[in-house]
Scaffold this motif. Structure first.
Motif, PDB file in Angstrom:
ATOM      1  N   LEU A  66      12.974  11.774   2.378  1.00 16.72           N
ATOM      2  CA  LEU A  66      11.551  11.930   2.695  1.00 16.72           C
ATOM      3  C   LEU A  66      10.758  11.644   1.418  1.00 16.72           C
ATOM      4  O   LEU A  66      10.949  12.316   0.403  1.00 16.72           O
ATOM      5  N   LEU A  67       9.911  10.622   1.488  1.00 16.17           N
ATOM      6  CA  LEU A  67       9.063  10.292   0.338  1.00 16.17           C
ATOM      7  C   LEU A  67       7.638  10.710   0.655  1.00 16.17           C
ATOM      8  O   LEU A  67       7.137  10.465   1.752  1.00 16.17           O
ATOM      9  N   TYR A  68       6.992  11.355  -0.322  1.00 17.95           N
ATOM     10  CA  TYR A  68       5.596  11.772  -0.158  1.00 17.95           C
ATOM     11  C   TYR A  68       4.798  11.062  -1.233  1.00 17.95           C
ATOM     12  O   TYR A  68       5.022  11.300  -2.425  1.00 17.95           O
ATOM     13  N   PHE A  69       3.940  10.152  -0.844  1.00 17.86           N
ATOM     14  CA  PHE A  69       3.204   9.300  -1.785  1.00 17.86           C
ATOM     15  C   PHE A  69       4.164   8.730  -2.839  1.00 17.86           C
ATOM     16  O   PHE A  69       3.970   8.884  -4.041  1.00 17.86           O
ATOM     17  N   ASP A  70       5.231   8.127  -2.322  1.00 20.22           N
ATOM     18  CA  ASP A  70       6.264   7.454  -3.127  1.00 20.22           C
ATOM     19  C   ASP A  70       7.110   8.406  -3.974  1.00 20.22           C
ATOM     20  O   ASP A  70       7.910   7.956  -4.797  1.00 20.22           O
ATOM     21  N   GLU A  71       6.922   9.696  -3.807  1.00 23.89           N
ATOM     22  CA  GLU A  71       7.669  10.658  -4.610  1.00 23.89           C
ATOM     23  C   GLU A  71       8.734  11.291  -3.729  1.00 23.89           C
ATOM     24  O   GLU A  71       8.423  11.766  -2.625  1.00 23.89           O
ATOM     25  N   LYS A  72       9.961  11.302  -4.208  1.00 25.44           N
ATOM     26  CA  LYS A  72      11.037  11.886  -3.399  1.00 25.44           C
ATOM     27  C   LYS A  72      10.872  13.403  -3.356  1.00 25.44           C
ATOM     28  O   LYS A  72      10.674  14.047  -4.385  1.00 25.44           O
ATOM     29  N   VAL A  73      10.940  13.922  -2.143  1.00 21.42           N
ATOM     30  CA  VAL A  73      10.749  15.370  -1.990  1.00 21.42           C
ATOM     31  C   VAL A  73      12.092  16.072  -2.162  1.00 21.42           C
ATOM     32  O   VAL A  73      13.033  15.836  -1.412  1.00 21.42           O
ATOM     33  N   ILE A  74      12.154  16.913  -3.173  1.00 22.47           N
ATOM     34  CA  ILE A  74      13.373  17.706  -3.369  1.00 22.47           C
ATOM     35  C   ILE A  74      12.978  19.179  -3.333  1.00 22.47           C
ATOM     36  O   ILE A  74      11.809  19.522  -3.503  1.00 22.47           O
ATOM     37  N   ASN A  75      13.981  20.030  -3.100  1.00 20.49           N
ATOM     38  CA  ASN A  75      13.701  21.459  -2.895  1.00 20.49           C
ATOM     39  C   ASN A  75      12.820  22.104  -3.959  1.00 20.49           C
ATOM     40  O   ASN A  75      11.894  22.819  -3.665  1.00 20.49           O
TER      41      ASN A  75
ATOM     42  N   MET B 137       0.842  -1.198   0.000  1.00 23.48           N
ATOM     43  CA  MET B 137       0.000   0.000   0.000  1.00 23.48           C
ATOM     44  C   MET B 137       0.881   1.254   0.000  1.00 23.48           C
ATOM     45  O   MET B 137       1.895   1.306   0.678  1.00 23.48           O
ATOM     46  N   THR B 138       0.475   2.233  -0.779  1.00 23.79           N
ATOM     47  CA  THR B 138       1.241   3.486  -0.810  1.00 23.79           C
ATOM     48  C   THR B 138       1.135   4.168   0.543  1.00 23.79           C
ATOM     49  O   THR B 138       0.058   4.248   1.132  1.00 23.79           O
ATOM     50  N   GLN B 139       2.262   4.641   1.027  1.00 18.25           N
ATOM     51  CA  GLN B 139       2.268   5.381   2.287  1.00 18.25           C
ATOM     52  C   GLN B 139       2.201   6.870   1.960  1.00 18.25           C
ATOM     53  O   GLN B 139       2.695   7.312   0.920  1.00 18.25           O
ATOM     54  N   ALA B 140       1.586   7.644   2.849  1.00  9.57           N
ATOM     55  CA  ALA B 140       1.556   9.088   2.637  1.00  9.57           C
ATOM     56  C   ALA B 140       2.980   9.651   2.765  1.00  9.57           C
ATOM     57  O   ALA B 140       3.416  10.468   1.956  1.00  9.57           O
ATOM     58  N   TYR B 141       3.669   9.213   3.797  1.00  8.60           N
ATOM     59  CA  TYR B 141       5.054   9.667   4.014  1.00  8.60           C
ATOM     60  C   TYR B 141       5.923   8.479   4.375  1.00  8.60           C
ATOM     61  O   TYR B 141       5.487   7.583   5.096  1.00  8.60           O
ATOM     62  N   GLN B 142       7.136   8.492   3.866  1.00  9.37           N
ATOM     63  CA  GLN B 142       8.141   7.520   4.312  1.00  9.37           C
ATOM     64  C   GLN B 142       9.397   8.305   4.673  1.00  9.37           C
ATOM     65  O   GLN B 142       9.947   9.023   3.822  1.00  9.37           O
ATOM     66  N   LEU B 143       9.810   8.175   5.908  1.00  8.77           N
ATOM     67  CA  LEU B 143      10.982   8.916   6.382  1.00  8.77           C
ATOM     68  C   LEU B 143      12.122   7.940   6.626  1.00  8.77           C
ATOM     69  O   LEU B 143      11.911   6.873   7.216  1.00  8.77           O
TER      70      LEU B 143
ATOM     71  N   GLU C 115      13.619   5.404  10.711  1.00  4.21           N
ATOM     72  CA  GLU C 115      12.699   4.917   9.700  1.00  4.21           C
ATOM     73  C   GLU C 115      11.283   5.014  10.239  1.00  4.21           C
ATOM     74  O   GLU C 115      11.006   4.570  11.360  1.00  4.21           O
ATOM     75  N   TYR C 116      10.404   5.606   9.470  1.00  4.29           N
ATOM     76  CA  TYR C 116       9.005   5.678   9.903  1.00  4.29           C
ATOM     77  C   TYR C 116       8.112   5.932   8.699  1.00  4.29           C
ATOM     78  O   TYR C 116       8.481   6.700   7.800  1.00  4.29           O
ATOM     79  N   SER C 117       6.965   5.285   8.674  1.00  2.93           N
ATOM     80  CA  SER C 117       6.009   5.492   7.581  1.00  2.93           C
ATOM     81  C   SER C 117       4.675   5.933   8.156  1.00  2.93           C
ATOM     82  O   SER C 117       4.276   5.483   9.231  1.00  2.93           O
ATOM     83  N   ILE C 118       4.019   6.808   7.430  1.00  2.00           N
ATOM     84  CA  ILE C 118       2.691   7.276   7.851  1.00  2.00           C
ATOM     85  C   ILE C 118       1.702   6.882   6.761  1.00  2.00           C
ATOM     86  O   ILE C 118       1.880   7.249   5.593  1.00  2.00           O
ATOM     87  N   GLY C 119       0.707   6.109   7.151  1.00  2.00           N
ATOM     88  CA  GLY C 119      -0.238   5.580   6.170  1.00  2.00           C
ATOM     89  C   GLY C 119      -1.101   6.657   5.536  1.00  2.00           C
ATOM     90  O   GLY C 119      -1.312   7.721   6.119  1.00  2.00           O
TER      91      GLY C 119
END
Lengths: 230, 331
Positions: B61-70, B1-7, B24-28
């Motif tokens: 930091l991944l947001y809905f599987d997308e890597k967050v860059i500046n 399942m896609t996580q909202a955030y993956q740290l 490591e932590y994921s937020i559903g």
């Protein structure tokens, strides 16, 4: 003492007698300073917000330089621009020396550091939560700048008024770049200097009083604006 | 399942002080997550990172599987609504404040009125819309800020201590709102709280922060003691609690109150922990019933109103308390 009282009475008579010579000088002063303030503000306020809201290398040095330039002597600006605008200077071909345009340029250069520096301070004085709130609401950099401008508008207005005060009250640039030509580049400050040296104390005093009146009215308008927008 | 955030290996520092360190932590997604911790535990810092208002010093930091860059942060921020702990309202009217986010995000004007009316009604703000922000009380400011976030209909809603400054009635409004979002499964909600009971009642997932680190424990039903690996139990000195056989050491356990099953008779089930005790207190809070049961140790359980009616229990009644060994977290 009697001389001073008589001079003040004569000055008041000159003002209320609607002496056209006095009003041409006053109008020239206000016109040149207002244009200079508008031009300087159009550059300095956005730049102030950019400097305050962005991080970049050399930011502290830039602020230090701007703070130093706030105290720039008007004759130094006049001298430098005289060198640039005079016939032998790099912009001599434009024939701007001894024109109101040259005075506008000079006054703008003089007050840009004043307004720029005060605009930075104004933006920095905003509530520390403002920046994060703008970002969280999804504002882009321009939108963030406009929201900051709205929130610190009184401080920005004060910066503009300060710039206007510096421009209308300066004499060095007006004298060196304007040449004090009657009916063309003669401003209140240059006229005061000239008339005093000629012994026309009443005329100089009348202009001095009008100069104070202009400053008083501009500050009054600012206060009224702040009161109405509370 | 896609996580909202993956740290992963996220750190954040104030000067030389490392205030957040998450290995490591994921937020559903589409669940309600509570960040629980004391003041200064890093909740607001973590929320700032999740809102992309600040960037981590290191880590991914991944947001809905997308890597967050500046470069992407601003576009991603427009999918999120974030209500800070002490929200800032602009020197406008309440209505203009609520409209601001819609305007900044260029949301179609035809939907504004409907959204604003709905949110204002839910939060009881109809009479405040024409008031200026500086005329509002602390609680009203909090509600306007929440309204300003809700009208954006965000993919993720972040709330930093949303119950601060609120009176009892307003708290209930926000709790109902969170419960509605939890039931609807949308949007993904992450809120911070220092009240663990509240967090466990309102959230599907609870993340405990302590000194900037995520602790793999819950703050309720925690007992100190030692593991007896031979018997697969954790001995608290007063009680022997069955734990997963894979765990061989530990000095403290925690059991999620939501995992405790209460019954009048001893349950015949696969659950390995059964204790008989007495109901010590019953309390309604955050729309659920909090029960304290004295059964060798003092246990806190959370049940619904319907369960309470079914069980028909009162203070002083004898009751059985059961839970699986896998519900026990040892650390």
């Amino acid at each position: 003492m009697e001389y001073l009282v008589e001079s003040i009475v004569s000055a008041i008579k000159l003002i209320f007698g609607l002496n056209s010579e006095v009003f041409v000088v006053v109008w020239t002063s206000i016109r040149i300073s207002v244009i200079a303030v508008v031009l300087a503000s159009l550059f300095s306020i956005p730049m102030g917000l950019v400097v305050a809201l962005q991080s970049f290398p050399g930011k502290r040095l830039l602020i230090q330089v701007l703070n130093t330039l706030v105290a720039l002597p008007t004759v130094v600006v006049g001298l430098l621009l005289y060198g640039i605008l005079s016939r032998q200077g790099p912009m001599g071909d434009f024939g701007l020396l001894y024109t109101p345009t040259a005075m506008v340029i000079g006054q703008s250069v003089l007050i840009i550091p004043v307004i720029w520096s005060l605009a930075i301070s104004a933006a920095n004085s905003a509530d520390p939560r403002l920046s994060d709130t703008c970002k969280a609401l999804g504002a882009n950099f321009t939108q963030q700048g406009l929201l900051f401008l709205n929130e610190v508008r009184f401080a920005i207005m004060a910066a503009v008024v300060m710039g206007f005060g510096r421009a209308i009250g300066e004499v060095g640039i007006a004298m060196m770049l304007g040449g004090n030509i009657e009916g063309f580049t003669r401003t209140m400050t240059t006229a005061i200097a000239l008339e005093t040296s000629k012994g026309e104390f009443e005329f100089a005093l009348a202009l001095g009083m009008l100069l104070l009146l202009v400053a008083f009215v501009v500050n009054g308008l600012l206060q009224r604006f702040q009161y109405l927008n509370k | 399942m896609t996580q909202a955030y993956q740290l992963q290996n996220i750190t954040y520092a104030h000067g030389e002080d490392l205030v957040l360190r998450i290995e490591e932590y994921s937020i559903g997604q589409n669940v309600v997550t509570a960040l629980v911790g004391a003041n200064g535990s890093g909740k607001s810092t973590l929320l700032n990172l999740l809102a992309f208002v600040t960037t981590p010093a290191s880590g991914s930091l991944l947001y809905f599987d997308e890597k967050v860059i500046n470069g992407k942060a601003q576009a991603l921020r427009r999918q999120i609504a974030y209500v800070q702990q002490r929200p800032y309202l602009f020197n406008f009217t309440v209505l203009q404040n609520i409209e601001l986010g819609l305007k900044l995000r260029s949301i179609d004007k035809s939907v504004w009125q409907k959204r604003i009316e709905l949110v204002a009604e839910n939060l009881g703000l109809q009479t405040l819309l024409q008031k200026r922000a500086h005329e509002l009380s602390g609680g009203e400011i909090q509600k306007v800020a929440i309204a300003r976030a809700l009208v954006l209909e965000p993919k993720v809603l972040l709330l930093d201590e949303p119950f601060t400054h609120l009176d009892k009635g307003s708290k209930a409004d926000i709790e109902n709102l969170l419960n509605d979002m939890r039931e609807a499964g949308s949007p993904t909600v992450i809120f911070s709280s220092h009240d663990q009971l509240q967090a466990q009642s309102l959230a599907d997932q609870v993340c405990v922060l302590d000194k900037g680190q995520i602790k793999p424990c819950l703050l309720l039903n925690t007992f100190k003691g030692q593991v007896n690996a031979d018997k697969n139990v954790f001995d608290t000195g007063r009680s022997e609690i069955q734990i997963p056989s894979t765990i061989k050491s530990g000095i403290q356990i925690a059991v999620d109150p939501a995992h405790l099953v209460l019954s009048k008779e001893e349950l015949k089930s696969s659950m390995r922990n059964h204790f008989q005790g007495r109901v010590k207190s019953l309390q309604e809070a955050y729309g659920e019933i909090h029960i304290v049961v004295e059964a060798e140790e003092s246990w806190q359980a959370i049940i619904t109103h319907a369960s309470l009616n079914e069980l028909n229990i009162n203070i002083g009644d004898q009751i059985w308390l059961s839970f699986k060994s896998s519900a026990v977290q040892v650390f």
